[in-house]
Design a protein around this motif. Structure first.
Motif: not given
Length: 120
Positions: A69-71, A29-40, A57-62, A48-52
């Motif tokens: 995002i969901s968990r 079980k992961i209790y800490c915040e998770m995120a998606w990143y991307r690299q072009a 949640t948090y989203y980049s403007d783009s 890109v986005s985070t979720v606690t």
């Protein structure tokens, strides 16, 4: 050491949708915040986005308004639903967990990445 495994990448035409998933390689079980990143290609890795754990949640403007995002803390998965994709979304997408999650250098755990290619 926590291993994260992404799935769901692929190729899609502009305007289409894809859903990425991330899960730990073993049952933990992961209790800490998770995120998606991307690299072009030729660009720096970007958040890109985070979720606690509690679902904040948090989203980049783009991606705001297009990505969700969901968990699921029971199934131990994190997902990124990507809609209305454009060629600018083409990148390798990385799952991340723990640490100073909003800084590349602060992330504790990374997945191996999954390719998303959007064609016009």
């Amino acid at each position: 050491q926590l291993q994260l495994v992404e799935s769901g990448g692929g190729s899609v035409q502009a305007g289409g949708s894809l859903k990425l998933s991330c899960a730990p390689a073993r049952v933990v079980k992961i209790y800490c915040e998770m995120a998606w990143y991307r690299q072009a290609p030729g660009k720096e890795r970007e958040l890109v986005s985070t979720v606690t754990f509690n679902g904040t949640t948090y989203y980049s403007d783009s991606v705001k308004g297009r990505f969700t995002i969901s968990r699921n803390n029971i199934k131990l998965t994190m997902s990124l639903q990507m809609n209305d994709l454009s060629t600018e979304d083409t990148a390798v997408y990385y799952c991340a967990a723990c640490g100073d999650i909003r800084r590349v250098s602060g992330v504790t755990y990374w997945g191996q990445g999954t390719q998303v290619t959007v064609s016009s």
